[in-house]
Design a protein around this motif. Sequence first.
Motif, PDB file in Angstrom:
ATOM      1  N   GLY A   1       0.815  -1.206   0.000  1.00  0.00           N
ATOM      2  CA  GLY A   1       0.000   0.000   0.000  1.00  0.00           C
ATOM      3  C   GLY A   1       0.849   1.256   0.000  1.00  0.00           C
ATOM      4  N   ASP A   2       1.900   1.250   0.822  1.00  0.00           N
ATOM      5  CA  ASP A   2       2.788   2.418   0.860  1.00  0.00           C
ATOM      6  C   ASP A   2       3.514   2.601  -0.456  1.00  0.00           C
ATOM      7  OD1 ASP A   2       2.064   3.084   3.409  1.00  0.00           O
ATOM      8  OD2 ASP A   2       3.761   2.097   4.375  1.00  0.00           O
ATOM      9  N   LEU A   3       3.916   1.471  -1.082  1.00  0.00           N
ATOM     10  CA  LEU A   3       4.576   1.557  -2.376  1.00  0.00           C
ATOM     11  C   LEU A   3       3.642   2.159  -3.420  1.00  0.00           C
ATOM     12  CD1 LEU A   3       6.957   0.961  -4.238  1.00  0.00           C
ATOM     13  CD2 LEU A   3       6.031  -1.343  -4.585  1.00  0.00           C
ATOM     14  N   GLU A   4       2.364   1.757  -3.409  1.00  0.00           N
ATOM     15  CA  GLU A   4       1.395   2.314  -4.349  1.00  0.00           C
ATOM     16  C   GLU A   4       1.221   3.807  -4.128  1.00  0.00           C
ATOM     17  OE1 GLU A   4      -2.074  -0.012  -3.707  1.00  0.00           O
ATOM     18  OE2 GLU A   4      -1.388  -1.710  -4.943  1.00  0.00           O
ATOM     19  N   ASN A   5       1.175   4.211  -2.842  1.00  0.00           N
ATOM     20  CA  ASN A   5       1.057   5.637  -2.545  1.00  0.00           C
ATOM     21  C   ASN A   5       2.270   6.420  -3.045  1.00  0.00           C
ATOM     22  OD1 ASN A   5      -1.468   5.634  -1.311  1.00  0.00           O
ATOM     23  ND2 ASN A   5      -0.617   5.082   0.688  1.00  0.00           N
ATOM     24  N   LEU A   6       3.456   5.844  -2.854  1.00  0.00           N
ATOM     25  CA  LEU A   6       4.666   6.493  -3.344  1.00  0.00           C
ATOM     26  C   LEU A   6       4.650   6.622  -4.862  1.00  0.00           C
ATOM     27  CD1 LEU A   6       7.482   4.932  -1.121  1.00  0.00           C
ATOM     28  CD2 LEU A   6       6.977   7.362  -1.363  1.00  0.00           C
ATOM     29  N   GLU A   7       4.204   5.569  -5.547  1.00  0.00           N
ATOM     30  CA  GLU A   7       4.143   5.604  -7.011  1.00  0.00           C
ATOM     31  C   GLU A   7       3.151   6.669  -7.492  1.00  0.00           C
ATOM     32  OE1 GLU A   7       3.196   1.545  -7.834  1.00  0.00           O
ATOM     33  OE2 GLU A   7       5.287   0.985  -8.201  1.00  0.00           O
ATOM     34  N   LYS A   8       1.981   6.764  -6.814  1.00  0.00           N
ATOM     35  CA  LYS A   8       0.998   7.776  -7.179  1.00  0.00           C
ATOM     36  C   LYS A   8       1.567   9.180  -6.952  1.00  0.00           C
ATOM     37  CE  LYS A   8      -3.111   4.998  -6.107  1.00  0.00           C
ATOM     38  NZ  LYS A   8      -4.232   4.843  -5.156  1.00  0.00           N
ATOM     39  N   HIS A   9       2.220   9.340  -5.808  1.00  0.00           N
ATOM     40  CA  HIS A   9       2.765  10.650  -5.488  1.00  0.00           C
ATOM     41  C   HIS A   9       3.877  11.011  -6.469  1.00  0.00           C
ATOM     42  CE1 HIS A   9       3.103  14.047  -2.760  1.00  0.00           C
ATOM     43  NE2 HIS A   9       4.425  13.924  -2.814  1.00  0.00           N
ATOM     44  N   TYR A  10       4.714  10.039  -6.808  1.00  0.00           N
ATOM     45  CA  TYR A  10       5.782  10.282  -7.773  1.00  0.00           C
ATOM     46  C   TYR A  10       5.205  10.680  -9.133  1.00  0.00           C
ATOM     47  CZ  TYR A  10       9.238   9.185 -11.343  1.00  0.00           C
ATOM     48  OH  TYR A  10      10.055   9.244 -12.440  1.00  0.00           O
ATOM     49  N   LYS A  11       4.180   9.966  -9.574  1.00  0.00           N
ATOM     50  CA  LYS A  11       3.551  10.264 -10.860  1.00  0.00           C
ATOM     51  C   LYS A  11       2.957  11.667 -10.854  1.00  0.00           C
ATOM     52  CE  LYS A  11       0.101   8.465 -14.122  1.00  0.00           C
ATOM     53  NZ  LYS A  11      -0.925   7.405 -14.367  1.00  0.00           N
ATOM     54  N   ASN A  12       2.302  12.018  -9.757  1.00  0.00           N
ATOM     55  CA  ASN A  12       1.671  13.335  -9.653  1.00  0.00           C
ATOM     56  C   ASN A  12       2.714  14.446  -9.610  1.00  0.00           C
ATOM     57  OD1 ASN A  12      -1.108  14.592  -9.152  1.00  0.00           O
ATOM     58  ND2 ASN A  12       0.153  15.565  -7.587  1.00  0.00           N
ATOM     59  N   MET A  13       3.761  14.265  -8.792  1.00  0.00           N
ATOM     60  CA  MET A  13       4.800  15.277  -8.693  1.00  0.00           C
ATOM     61  C   MET A  13       5.550  15.426 -10.013  1.00  0.00           C
ATOM     62  SD  MET A  13       4.910  16.934  -5.844  1.00  0.00           S
ATOM     63  CE  MET A  13       3.124  16.963  -5.992  1.00  0.00           C
ATOM     64  N   SER A  14       5.763  14.319 -10.713  1.00  0.00           N
ATOM     65  CA  SER A  14       6.425  14.388 -12.012  1.00  0.00           C
ATOM     66  C   SER A  14       5.598  15.220 -12.992  1.00  0.00           C
ATOM     67  CB  SER A  14       6.649  12.982 -12.584  1.00  0.00           C
ATOM     68  OG  SER A  14       7.513  12.237 -11.760  1.00  0.00           O
ATOM     69  N   LEU A  15       4.271  15.025 -12.960  1.00  0.00           N
ATOM     70  CA  LEU A  15       3.379  15.798 -13.814  1.00  0.00           C
ATOM     71  C   LEU A  15       3.466  17.279 -13.478  1.00  0.00           C
ATOM     72  CD1 LEU A  15       1.055  16.012 -15.900  1.00  0.00           C
ATOM     73  CD2 LEU A  15      -0.538  15.622 -13.995  1.00  0.00           C
ATOM     74  N   PHE A  16       3.443  17.605 -12.183  1.00  0.00           N
ATOM     75  CA  PHE A  16       3.492  19.002 -11.765  1.00  0.00           C
ATOM     76  C   PHE A  16       4.827  19.646 -12.137  1.00  0.00           C
ATOM     77  CE2 PHE A  16       0.084  19.101  -8.169  1.00  0.00           C
ATOM     78  CZ  PHE A  16      -0.834  18.607  -9.075  1.00  0.00           C
ATOM     79  N   ILE A  17       5.927  18.909 -11.926  1.00  0.00           N
ATOM     80  CA  ILE A  17       7.255  19.451 -12.234  1.00  0.00           C
ATOM     81  C   ILE A  17       7.382  19.705 -13.730  1.00  0.00           C
ATOM     82  CG2 ILE A  17       9.716  18.878 -12.314  1.00  0.00           C
ATOM     83  CD1 ILE A  17       9.280  17.435  -9.604  1.00  0.00           C
ATOM     84  N   GLU A  18       6.958  18.731 -14.544  1.00  0.00           N
ATOM     85  CA  GLU A  18       7.014  18.910 -15.998  1.00  0.00           C
ATOM     86  C   GLU A  18       6.183  20.109 -16.419  1.00  0.00           C
ATOM     87  OE1 GLU A  18       5.605  19.163 -19.871  1.00  0.00           O
ATOM     88  OE2 GLU A  18       4.251  18.395 -18.322  1.00  0.00           O
ATOM     89  N   THR A  19       5.036  20.280 -15.785  1.00  0.00           N
ATOM     90  CA  THR A  19       4.125  21.360 -16.163  1.00  0.00           C
ATOM     91  C   THR A  19       4.697  22.730 -15.816  1.00  0.00           C
ATOM     92  OG1 THR A  19       2.227  19.903 -15.819  1.00  0.00           O
ATOM     93  CG2 THR A  19       1.789  22.252 -15.873  1.00  0.00           C
ATOM     94  N   LEU A  20       5.340  22.848 -14.661  1.00  0.00           N
ATOM     95  CA  LEU A  20       5.812  24.155 -14.201  1.00  0.00           C
ATOM     96  C   LEU A  20       7.189  24.524 -14.742  1.00  0.00           C
ATOM     97  CD1 LEU A  20       4.617  24.176 -10.469  1.00  0.00           C
ATOM     98  CD2 LEU A  20       3.607  25.350 -12.424  1.00  0.00           C
TER      99      LEU A  20
END
Length: 447
Positions: free
Chosen positions: A248-267
Amino acid sequence: MAISKKVSERIAQKKADYQDYNFTKLENDALKTFFDLAQEFGGMGDFYTLCVAVPKSFFGLDARLFIFDPKIGDTTLAATSEEGVYDLHGPAPDYIKQAHTPRFTDRQSLVLPIRGKKLLISQLPFHVEGDVLGLLEVYPVESMDNHRQLFFEKYANRIGFRLHNKFLVEKNIEHLKFIRSLVADIEHNIIVPNMVYKLFLRRLRGKIMKNVEIEDFLTTCYAGGRCDKALMEGTLRELADVNQGLTGDLENLEKHYKNMSLFIETLFRKSHFDQGRLTIRAKACNMKKDVVQPQLERYIEQFKRAGISIDDRMSGIPEQEIINVVDVGLIAQVYANLFSNALKYTREVEILGGKKKYIAYGHEIVRDFFGPRRDGIKYNVFSSGPQIAPKERTKLFEEGYRSSNASGVPGTGHGLAFVKNVVELHGGVTGYEAVDYGNNFFFILPK
């Protein structure tokens, strides 16, 4: 450092040029006055007025200044020496636009192109045809000789150089403002949310330590010959629980990584820095699946821990009707800001004799919102609690503004300003509604 040959030659050439010009004292005084006051006046409005005031004050000639307006892609009237005769910002007449070289018109006027610096023309924050930034018209000129015409050609050149510099200064100022705003965006949408990694890593460390403890226990039992069936089954169950938590924690980390990657690419897009503002990369997407749901999943556990229930109203309209052409990364950050605010400001309310603390989100079609047959889609995030005071509602989307209900709650007042900026880049509008049981923040995008 010695004076270079190049500089010496240009100085000598200019000295010869001015001897050839043979400007009168009046003409030289006019140029010097323009130079001095062009540096003194910082605003573009005053500079434009100065350009038409010098011909009037020194030579008794009226003047009109036309400047290219990148917002409408046309040359418009920026200043005139005749008060109340012409409407500012109106388009230039055709006979003005056609003057790519100095020319006399049948209206007894002289029209002169205002040129920028050729080597720096690509650095302007907008595109112009050739190097022409605008045009200067002086009149009446039925008796103007060649010498005075030459003076006004050189005067128009001085206007062009100064104007070009002012455009570049404005561009640099806007870039600096954008960078400051971007730093706030990064802090608000990336750095602060990224602190959740600490929680995930602390959990992972705790579960790994638990696995080490189980490993040590099994090793001890095996060495002591105590590994009976009941002990092994209990230990395996405990190990399975720990591993499930790790998954569960690994899935949360993967989701957070995916989201942060999207935000970083966008900004951090290169186009943002090239243009000095946020730029959009729009594509068709399913708003619920691609934008809303991933952001809601980021906050779902925090909502639960805060005792906030969620009312999903998205299913009220068929799935195919919530396809929008948007920049997924930027609109995702819009929802991240709205959900983050809902987490901070949702409060308990009384409903039908009971108490409830909840948020709701959804959308609806707003017919003809952007004009005839131009529907809008209204997306909203509602949170229960006391309504925002009427006098504060018009300021909610201003940079740095925080309403009185934010007292004691951490925040910068940047989130809603970011929301407004992104929505307007998409051709939409933002808004706030005081509704039953709480506050509704919304934005409307073209369908």
